[in-house]
Design an enzyme around this catalytic site. Sequence first.
Site, PDB file in Angstrom:
ATOM      1  N   GLN A  57       0.613  -0.936  -0.068  1.00 53.11           N
ATOM      2  CA  GLN A  57       0.044   0.499  -0.072  1.00 53.11           C
ATOM      3  C   GLN A  57       0.677   1.739   0.577  1.00 53.11           C
ATOM      4  O   GLN A  57       2.206   0.811   0.157  1.00 53.11           O
ATOM      5  CB  GLN A  57      -1.275   0.024   1.249  1.00 53.11           C
ATOM      6  CG  GLN A  57      -0.213  -0.112   2.813  1.00 53.11           C
ATOM      7  CD  GLN A  57      -1.162  -0.924   3.680  1.00 53.11           C
ATOM      8  OE1 GLN A  57      -2.099  -0.574   3.534  1.00 53.11           O
ATOM      9  NE2 GLN A  57      -0.394  -1.276   4.119  1.00 53.11           N
ATOM     10  N   ASP A 107       1.005   0.754  13.920  1.00 46.03           N
ATOM     11  CA  ASP A 107       1.185   1.832  14.409  1.00 46.03           C
ATOM     12  C   ASP A 107       1.735   1.734  16.168  1.00 46.03           C
ATOM     13  O   ASP A 107       2.293   2.640  16.801  1.00 46.03           O
ATOM     14  CB  ASP A 107       0.308   2.475  14.421  1.00 46.03           C
ATOM     15  CG  ASP A 107      -1.366   2.414  14.755  1.00 46.03           C
ATOM     16  OD1 ASP A 107      -1.573   2.465  15.984  1.00 46.03           O
ATOM     17  OD2 ASP A 107      -2.072   1.787  14.493  1.00 46.03           O
ATOM     18  N   GLU A 142       1.282  -8.354  11.808  1.00 46.23           N
ATOM     19  CA  GLU A 142       1.637  -7.320  10.733  1.00 46.23           C
ATOM     20  C   GLU A 142       1.011  -7.819   9.049  1.00 46.23           C
ATOM     21  O   GLU A 142       2.683  -8.395   9.417  1.00 46.23           O
ATOM     22  CB  GLU A 142       1.577  -5.975  11.389  1.00 46.23           C
ATOM     23  CG  GLU A 142       1.989  -4.711   9.977  1.00 46.23           C
ATOM     24  CD  GLU A 142       1.097  -4.523   9.384  1.00 46.23           C
ATOM     25  OE1 GLU A 142       0.215  -3.424  10.959  1.00 46.23           O
ATOM     26  OE2 GLU A 142       0.647  -4.116   8.719  1.00 46.23           O
ATOM     27  N   ASP A 147       0.677 -12.334   7.024  1.00 42.41           N
ATOM     28  CA  ASP A 147      -0.939 -12.222   7.186  1.00 42.41           C
ATOM     29  C   ASP A 147      -1.768 -12.584   7.916  1.00 42.41           C
ATOM     30  O   ASP A 147      -1.243 -14.309   7.744  1.00 42.41           O
ATOM     31  CB  ASP A 147      -0.974 -12.603   5.188  1.00 42.41           C
ATOM     32  CG  ASP A 147      -2.567 -12.855   5.694  1.00 42.41           C
ATOM     33  OD1 ASP A 147      -3.865 -11.907   5.681  1.00 42.41           O
ATOM     34  OD2 ASP A 147      -2.598 -13.100   3.609  1.00 42.41           O
ATOM     35  N   ASP A 187      -7.468  -5.292  14.374  1.00 46.14           N
ATOM     36  CA  ASP A 187      -7.028  -3.863  13.825  1.00 46.14           C
ATOM     37  C   ASP A 187      -6.972  -3.592  13.360  1.00 46.14           C
ATOM     38  O   ASP A 187      -5.336  -3.388  12.596  1.00 46.14           O
ATOM     39  CB  ASP A 187      -6.278  -3.428  15.552  1.00 46.14           C
ATOM     40  CG  ASP A 187      -5.696  -2.166  15.328  1.00 46.14           C
ATOM     41  OD1 ASP A 187      -6.573  -1.079  14.413  1.00 46.14           O
ATOM     42  OD2 ASP A 187      -4.707  -1.233  16.324  1.00 46.14           O
ATOM     43  N   SER A 188      -7.408  -3.416  11.765  1.00 49.23           N
ATOM     44  CA  SER A 188      -7.376  -3.469  10.491  1.00 49.23           C
ATOM     45  C   SER A 188      -7.781  -2.577   9.835  1.00 49.23           C
ATOM     46  O   SER A 188      -8.182  -1.265  10.262  1.00 49.23           O
ATOM     47  CB  SER A 188      -8.518  -5.439   9.780  1.00 49.23           C
ATOM     48  OG  SER A 188      -9.976  -4.608  10.224  1.00 49.23           O
ATOM     49  N   THR A 189      -7.074  -2.857   9.089  1.00 47.77           N
ATOM     50  CA  THR A 189      -7.520  -1.157   7.564  1.00 47.77           C
ATOM     51  C   THR A 189      -9.217  -1.780   7.584  1.00 47.77           C
ATOM     52  O   THR A 189      -9.619  -2.524   7.543  1.00 47.77           O
ATOM     53  CB  THR A 189      -6.694  -1.317   6.687  1.00 47.77           C
ATOM     54  OG1 THR A 189      -6.566  -2.543   5.997  1.00 47.77           O
ATOM     55  CG2 THR A 189      -5.515  -0.912   7.542  1.00 47.77           C
ATOM     56  N   PRO A 235      -5.455  -4.453   1.743  1.00 51.44           N
ATOM     57  CA  PRO A 235      -5.111  -5.711   2.013  1.00 51.44           C
ATOM     58  C   PRO A 235      -5.429  -6.276   3.784  1.00 51.44           C
ATOM     59  O   PRO A 235      -5.360  -7.223   3.804  1.00 51.44           O
ATOM     60  CB  PRO A 235      -3.581  -4.356   2.831  1.00 51.44           C
ATOM     61  CG  PRO A 235      -3.663  -3.677   2.481  1.00 51.44           C
ATOM     62  CD  PRO A 235      -4.811  -3.043   1.567  1.00 51.44           C
TER      63      PRO A 235
END
Length: 279
Positions: free
Chosen positions: A31, A86, A106, A137, A155-157, A162
């Site tokens: 990304q 993060d 992550e 993954d 705690d994903s996007t 992804p």
Amino acid sequence: MNLWFVENHSPNVQFSMRVIEHLYTGKSEFQKIDVFQTAEFGRVLTLDGYVMVTEKDEFIYHDMITHVPMATNPGIKKVLVIGAGDGGTIRELTKYDSIEHIDMVEIDEMVVDVCREFLPQTASKLDDPRVHLHFEDGLKFVRSRNDEYDLIIVDSTDPFGPGEGLFTREFYGNCYKALNDEGILVNQHESPFYEEDALGMQRAHKRIIGFFPVCEVYQLHIPTYPSGHWLFGFASKKYDPIKDLDADAWNQLGLQTKYYNTDIHVGSFALPNYVKEQL
Ligand code: AG3
């Protein structure tokens, strides 16, 4: 110079922040990663143009994704965190002396490197000796885990790019298998407000219900996310997030939190009617 960061919150709505300096831009295997210094929200991390964390409001998200399950079961010792590059979720978890082991999975190592450099406040506890970093993954990682975690935090996007695999039935089923009999699963669930986000949330909730006997949704307010109204999912094999909350026990720990308290814990499970109708 009049520089603004803009994110589309729906096809018809944009959110923007005044930028003082574009501190970092890079492209990983997965990304596009950017860090901006903004006038109102401090430093802001974006992935593929979507806001992930800002220095000013990240405490809300990270308090609610960690302290709600931790206060529900004070016996949690082994935790799996998926995503969370993060480091904010890890920072909050490491406040608990009772936690013995944290696996953080992550997919994108570059996100962690960038956050260590530009967001030292969120990344501050990634080197805690209890934290084990795995750059792979999350979908694959949980496949081979059985009966070993007390808590999984996803705690994903958003549910595309992804992070897409972390909203599938296969993934939730593998999380169920990776948790022990007392296990709790917490997921970032998007917003109930704009249609596309709400569909993502509904889909995730319906899929989780298929595996877990306890399956609730709770809400929080994040100024920089679409609509500001955000949801997390709480699923578990045994614990009820309200009936099993021992507020006195949690308060006696004396942890410093800027958003979470045990009243907001209970209140966050009270949902507006339009959200209840979606579940
Ligand atoms: N992960 C959730 C990001 C979702 C934001 N969506 C958006 N801006 N459209 C945040 C990671 C925090 N550790």
